[in-house]
Scaffold this motif. Sequence first.
Motif, PDB file in Angstrom:
ATOM      1  N   ARG A 110       0.850  -1.185   0.000  1.00  0.00           N
ATOM      2  CA  ARG A 110       0.000   0.000   0.000  1.00  0.00           C
ATOM      3  C   ARG A 110       0.895   1.248   0.000  1.00  0.00           C
ATOM      4  N   VAL A 111       0.265   2.388  -0.243  1.00  0.00           N
ATOM      5  CA  VAL A 111       0.989   3.658  -0.246  1.00  0.00           C
ATOM      6  C   VAL A 111       1.800   3.815   1.043  1.00  0.00           C
ATOM      7  N   GLU A 112       1.163   3.551   2.187  1.00  0.00           N
ATOM      8  CA  GLU A 112       1.855   3.765   3.461  1.00  0.00           C
ATOM      9  C   GLU A 112       3.070   2.847   3.592  1.00  0.00           C
ATOM     10  N   TYR A 145      -4.809   8.815   0.770  1.00  0.00           N
ATOM     11  CA  TYR A 145      -4.583   7.647  -0.095  1.00  0.00           C
ATOM     12  C   TYR A 145      -3.697   6.582   0.548  1.00  0.00           C
ATOM     13  N   LYS A 147      -4.034   3.998   2.253  1.00  0.00           N
ATOM     14  CA  LYS A 147      -4.388   2.568   2.193  1.00  0.00           C
ATOM     15  C   LYS A 147      -4.485   2.035   0.765  1.00  0.00           C
ATOM     16  N   ARG A 148      -4.308   2.898  -0.212  1.00  0.00           N
ATOM     17  CA  ARG A 148      -4.450   2.430  -1.598  1.00  0.00           C
ATOM     18  C   ARG A 148      -3.208   1.684  -2.064  1.00  0.00           C
ATOM     19  N   TYR A 149      -3.388   0.916  -3.117  1.00  0.00           N
ATOM     20  CA  TYR A 149      -2.265   0.290  -3.796  1.00  0.00           C
ATOM     21  C   TYR A 149      -1.858   1.182  -4.971  1.00  0.00           C
ATOM     22  N   GLU A 152      -4.012   1.738  -7.948  1.00  0.00           N
ATOM     23  CA  GLU A 152      -5.251   2.504  -7.759  1.00  0.00           C
ATOM     24  C   GLU A 152      -4.999   4.013  -7.799  1.00  0.00           C
TER      25      GLU A 152
END
Length: 377
Positions: A110-112, A145, A147-149, A152
């Motif tokens: 994920r982004v994080e 964002y 939690k996004r991959y 996405e």
Amino acid sequence: MSVSALAASDAPAAAVAVRGSSVSFDKVTVAYRGAVVLKPMTLDIAAGEILALIGPSGSGKTTALRAVAGFVRPVSGRIRIGTTDVTDLPPYERGLGMVVQNYALFPHMRVEGNVAFGLHAQAAPKALVAERVADALRIVGMAPYAKRYPRELSGGQQQRVAIARALAVRPRVLLLDEPLSALDAQIRRSMVEEIARLHRDLPDLTILYVTHDQSEALTLADKIAIMKDGAISAHGATADLYRRPPNRFAAEFLGRANLLPVTVLHPGTSNGFATVRSGAVSLVAAGQDETAGTDRLLCVRPQHVTLTREDAQSNCIQGVLREVHWQGELTHLVLEIDGTPIRVVATRLPALPRPGTAIDLFFAPSDATLIVDDLNG
Ligand SMILES: Nc1ncnc2c1ncn2[C@@H]1O[C@H](COP(=O)(O)OP(=O)(O)OP(=O)(O)O)[C@@H](O)[C@H]1O
Ligand SMILES: [Mg+2]
């Protein structure tokens, strides 16, 4: 290259502000298999400065950046970051963040997770990682964002995450190698504004920004260094370099330029202006230390050419208009002067005369600069 390799080993544990460092190249020479691609390069970048390194493909921009990052070892010369000589240090001890063109984020994270990567590699404590990741994402406007991959996100959003990843380790210097070149023109413009905002938020961060897009450089940079054939052909404060380019390569690389071949009649006096001759016309232009009889180019930007005299001191060129090519913001004219066709580009021509008409073109001495024709011997 991975961000882990770039993570600052000495990043302060919980500092909020970035500590910028100066970067200096002292006669840095780089060769690949014996072929010199960076000629002894000397350049100082102040802490907190945005320096744009621009120049055509193959001129050595990435090589210079890789030398700072520690991915290529100079054959001679020294590189300093702040007061530290980093020439012999591995990349991960240099305290840098780096973003390159098309920086692939890890697709399965994920982004994080991507932004935390360098911090995990430093074995930073969990609470610190969470704080730094949140900070970095907030700075690039990507907090929502987390939690996004990557799949996405748009290209521009992915590049912002890549910048957040480089910032999360609190680098002393941020190296950006054409970070926007994979994006389309409109997103690129808004990203340039975002990088400018980023620097307003982190004014101490030193940024080396490699691009071959002069408008990105003019918008962002405090100073610009123009590279050509592995060497710096011009370096200076952005507005100065645009206004008073030292040579033809710099003048043409930084935007449109009218270049009129002239011969120096009277060298610059203490006021910094010289009188020159183009055919039978005498003109005044900014020029230092000129010598009578020297051939120069007189450089005037298109927006400084007018059809009406705006000042008693204005230079005037008279000729017969032969061709007019309107291109929206720019108008290309072909003017015949003493039987010689001269191309002129101008932006401020309200009423266009008909071809065949004699016209006067005006420009102020302060908008004209004498430059060296480094492209034609
Ligand atoms: N690993 C390498 N081995 C051999 N030659 C290289 C290597 N990397 C770069 N070069 C050469 O060094 C020169 C400078 O390359 P560099 O990548 O620094 O150019 P650049 O200014 O970044 O160009 P671009 O705008 O295309 O990215 C080029 O002639 C290139 O072919
Ligand atoms: Mg490059």
